[in-house]
Design a protein around this motif. Structure first.
Motif, short mmCIF file in Angstrom:
data_model
loop_
_atom_site.label_atom_id
_atom_site.label_comp_id
_atom_site.label_asym_id
_atom_site.label_seq_id
_atom_site.Cartn_x
_atom_site.Cartn_y
_atom_site.Cartn_z
N THR A 135 -1.25 11.31 -10.25
CA THR A 135 -2.13 12.47 -10.11
C THR A 135 -1.45 13.74 -10.59
OG1 THR A 135 -3.27 11.44 -8.23
CG2 THR A 135 -3.45 13.84 -8.43
N SER B 189 -6.25 1.17 -10.28
CA SER B 189 -6.19 2.37 -9.42
C SER B 189 -5.53 3.52 -10.16
CB SER B 189 -5.45 2.05 -8.12
OG SER B 189 -4.07 1.80 -8.35
N GLU B 190 -4.48 3.25 -10.93
CA GLU B 190 -3.85 4.31 -11.72
C GLU B 190 -4.77 4.76 -12.85
OE1 GLU B 190 0.23 4.57 -12.76
OE2 GLU B 190 0.80 2.89 -11.47
N ARG C 39 1.86 1.89 -3.58
CA ARG C 39 0.69 2.34 -4.33
C ARG C 39 0.40 3.82 -4.04
NH1 ARG C 39 -4.97 -0.80 -5.33
NH2 ARG C 39 -3.45 -2.46 -5.59
N ASP C 40 0.48 4.23 -2.79
CA ASP C 40 0.21 5.63 -2.45
C ASP C 40 1.16 6.57 -3.17
OD1 ASP C 40 -1.86 4.87 -0.80
OD2 ASP C 40 -0.71 5.07 1.07
N TYR C 41 2.43 6.23 -3.17
CA TYR C 41 3.41 7.09 -3.86
C TYR C 41 3.17 7.09 -5.37
CZ TYR C 41 6.41 8.00 0.21
OH TYR C 41 6.91 8.44 1.41
N LEU D 119 0.33 6.58 -6.99
CA LEU D 119 -0.88 7.33 -7.32
C LEU D 119 -0.66 8.83 -7.16
CD1 LEU D 119 -3.70 5.11 -5.76
CD2 LEU D 119 -2.92 5.22 -8.13
N ALA D 120 0.19 9.22 -6.23
CA ALA D 120 0.49 10.64 -6.08
C ALA D 120 1.20 11.17 -7.32
CB ALA D 120 1.35 10.87 -4.83
N PRO E 54 0.83 -1.21 0.00
CA PRO E 54 0.00 0.00 0.00
C PRO E 54 0.86 1.27 0.00
CG PRO E 54 -0.02 -1.00 2.18
CD PRO E 54 0.69 -1.96 1.28
N VAL E 55 2.05 1.18 0.57
CA VAL E 55 2.96 2.33 0.58
C VAL E 55 3.37 2.67 -0.85
CG1 VAL E 55 5.22 3.17 1.34
CG2 VAL E 55 3.81 1.80 2.89
#
Length: 661
Positions: free
Chosen positions: A130, A232-233, A122-124, A126-127, A119-120
């Motif tokens: 974005t 998700s992306e 993935r968060d980076y 997706l940031a 999840p770490v």
């Protein structure tokens, strides 16, 4: 936003300007114009340039190159750059690193050093996605989004604790209860019964054979996890950059089986793939053709994108031979013959340093003054002339079934023969059909099989009741169905279907197999119409005509090849892997019974494929021999820009694309 190049077969590939000083960029534009480049994939491995430190973004260089490409009328397939983390991310969060089967952490220093369940990470990712979507969503050069790159090429399977936790969640969604899990995995065997979800681990290195269904479910989990990551992306891009198509590049090569691309294909706005010729294969050109037909099957018959291939040598084989003169053009048009409307390469300019410095490129180390670049320029001219082919579809009356989950199950532990190999039989069938000038779609069992005159079911070891019924329905509707050995054996949980093999297809075929007789390396068995290799079976014909019997070995006199009429079609069974000539003869019987004829009668070593559109039809001819060949096709050849009024002449290794009169 701009549209994808639509007046020519798009030509281009990966462009990595961050690897080069800015004074090279202007020369790149000049050479791209000369070569007829109409698109580039930009920024695939640029995360460390775009975000040199956490939350600190530098888009100046990307702004400049986007503007330069737009000024030169080159469409951009913009990557999200999330394929490989920058060193600062791995340093700050070592928990994102993948772990191998033996429990070793796989460290940074190459690429794709990230856990698919993290999840770490993935968060980076997706940031960053974005930031890119917000900045470039309406840029006039942007034509497509390219998510990550070659998912699962290096980082699955991962066996870390994060994946273990994710696997348990996935299993609870799939099986709901421990009782159902224990039943699906057959845990009564070897005292493997689970009484708490926390007891379930990935199939890590253990004392002997792992539980086959455990291994199968883990492959499903890893494919699904990466697919969820892709979604998700894509969701970010769809929200912030609406109307711009999104893709990720598959790897439809014979040796790549980590992802269930049939599930992934539905999530692509356009299906794209990478393909590289593997020199160690018995027939690399046959494998290239199979890959193209498989990609077209994933695309539902629609045209697809070849995102990457090579102009010449790759860098990752034990020996990396260069392509012969003309090989760049031949291989490229062989993909267009199979449905590609875009030709991409890795990469634009051959790197000076790094692990891929000896991987060929559109601009080689030798530069503009080289035979390879002159061939690229010629390919650009041909790609422009092929614009009239865009949107047309490949004609095929034959379907070959291919299921990644059946492949996973068939390659599981403790099988009757480790030499069997899921891909071996479908490749052999496809190759024999290709030699006769017959095109086949390689499709999932869920495809509309009633659209085909012939359906081949090769080594479909795992099959659902629904898909087995669809095969039977195709035969009832009039298709000639050929099922081969080791098909229909297990259900979706890899439980053997009892009552005799071939399980799910027993009634359709009118045969019953009591026992397998796999052959040792080098052994053969004789049949009335040839020889069998690799495998044999003790077949009883219950309601089927015996076409051939075994004439040597322990099965002498037993049926080897059978046929059963059913409805308006028929179901054939092949219980061994025939030698090439005999397999070709059997396929000729099957296709003739179905009324399937070659695209055109071709000499040995020449392949022929027809694409048809609203405005006409085009026959693609590829000469894989080292002698001149003549094929009875007439019309205008778009490659040589010339007319053929009697036969089409093909120089050694040459390609023709003939617009039929």
């Amino acid at each position: 936003m701009r549209s994808w190049p639509n007046r020519r077969v798009a030509l281009g590939g990966d462009y990595n300007p961050e690897q080069w000083p800015r004074e090279v960029w202007s020369e790149d534009m000049e050479l791209m114009r000369e070569a007829g480049v109409s698109f580039v994939t930009l920024g695939v491995f640029s995360w460390s340039w775009l975000e040199p430190a956490k939350g600190e973004y530098d888009f100046a260089w990307l702004d400049d190159i986007m503007e330069l490409l737009h000024a030169n009328d080159i469409a951009v397939d913009l990557a999200t750059a999330t394929a490989t983390p920058p060193p600062w991310l791995s340093q700050a969060h070592p928990e994102i690193l993948p772990v191998d089967h033996e429990g070793h952490t796989l460290w940074p220093g190459s690429r794709q050093a990230w856990c698919p369940s993290s999840p770490v990470y993935r968060d980076y990712a997706l940031a960053l996605t974005t930031q890119l979507a917000q900045r470039y969503h309406d840029h006039p050069a942007l034509a497509m989004w390219h998510v990550s790159n070659e998912y699962a090429c290096h980082n699955i399977p991962c066996y870390c604790d994060t994946c273990a936790a994710g696997f348990r969640v996935w299993l609870q969604r799939r099986h709901e209860t421990l009782e159902r899990l224990n039943d699906a995995w057959g845990t009564a065997f070897w005292s493997q019964r689970y009484t708490d979800w926390e007891q379930v681990l990935p199939p890590r290195l253990t004392t002997t054979f792992a539980n086959p269904t455990h291994v199968l479910d883990y492959k499903r989990f890893q494919s699904d996890t990466l697919l969820d990551f892709y979604r998700s992306e894509k969701a970010v891009l769809t929200e912030l950059s609406p109307g711009v198509p999104v893709t990720t590049n598959f790897m439809t090569l014979a040796h790549f089986d980590h992802l269930d691309y049939h599930q992934w294909a539905a999530e692509q706005d356009v299906v794209s793939t990478d393909h590289y010729v593997v020199a160690t294969l018995e027939d690399p050109q046959a494998e290239l053709a199979f890959s193209g037909d498989l990609t077209r099957g994933l695309a539902g018959g629609r045209p697809w994108m070849l995102m990457e291939h090579s102009t010449s040598a790759v860098n990752w084989q034990p020996v990396n031979p260069a392509k012969v003169p003309g090989g760049t053009l031949r291989d490229s048009l062989a993909h267009v013959a199979r449905g590609a409307d875009t030709l991409g390469f890795f990469q634009w300019r051959q790197s000076r340093s790094g692990s891929e410095k000896f991987h060929s490129a559109l601009v080689p180390h030798a530069g503009r003054d080289s035979a390879r670049f002159r061939e690229v320029v010629e390919l650009g001219r041909v790609a422009k002339r092929l614009g009239e082919v865009l949107g047309s579809r490949v004609e095929a009356d034959v379907a070959i079934l291919w299921d990644y989950q059946a492949q996973w199950a068939a390659s599981g532990p403790a099988m009757p023969s480790s030499a069997l190999g899921y891909a071996r039989t479908p490749h052999a069938v496809h190759r024999r059909l290709r030699e006769r000038g017959i095109t086949a779609d390689v499709v999932h069992p869920s495809a509309d099989l009633t659209a085909y005159k012939v359906v081949v079911v090769p080594t479909l070891y795992l099959v659902s009741d629904e898909h087995a019924s669809a095969v039977a329905a195709a035969a009832e509707a009039g298709a000639q169905v050929l099922v081969t050995f080791f098909s229909g054996i297990s259900d979706e949980d890899d439980h053997v279907r009892l009552g005799g093999y071939p399980g799910a297809f027993r009634d359709l075929l009118g045969v019953r197999v009591e026992e397998f007789f796999p052959l040792l390396a080098g052994d053969e068995v004789a049949l009335e119409g040839g020889t069998g290799r690799l495998w044999s079976e003790d077949v009883t014909a219950l309601d089927a005509q015996v076409l051939q019997r075994y004439t040597s070995g322990p099965l002498t006199g037993r049926p080897a090849v059978t046929r059963r009429a059913t409805g308006r079609g028929a179901a054939w069974y092949l219980s061994t892997l025939l030698d090439d000539a005999s397999l070709g003869a059997l396929l000729e019987q099957v296709t003739s019974a179905a009324g399937v004829s070659p695209v055109v009668e071709v000499p040995a070593g020449v392949e022929a494929v027809r694409r048809r559109g609203a405005d006409g039809s085009w026959v693609f001819l590829v000469n894989d021999t080292d002698t001149e060949q003549h094929v009875p096709v007439t019309g205008h050849d778009l490659v040589g820009d010339r007319e053929f009024t009697t036969t089409t002449g093909l120089a050694p290794g040459a390609v023709a694309v003939v617009r039929e009169a």
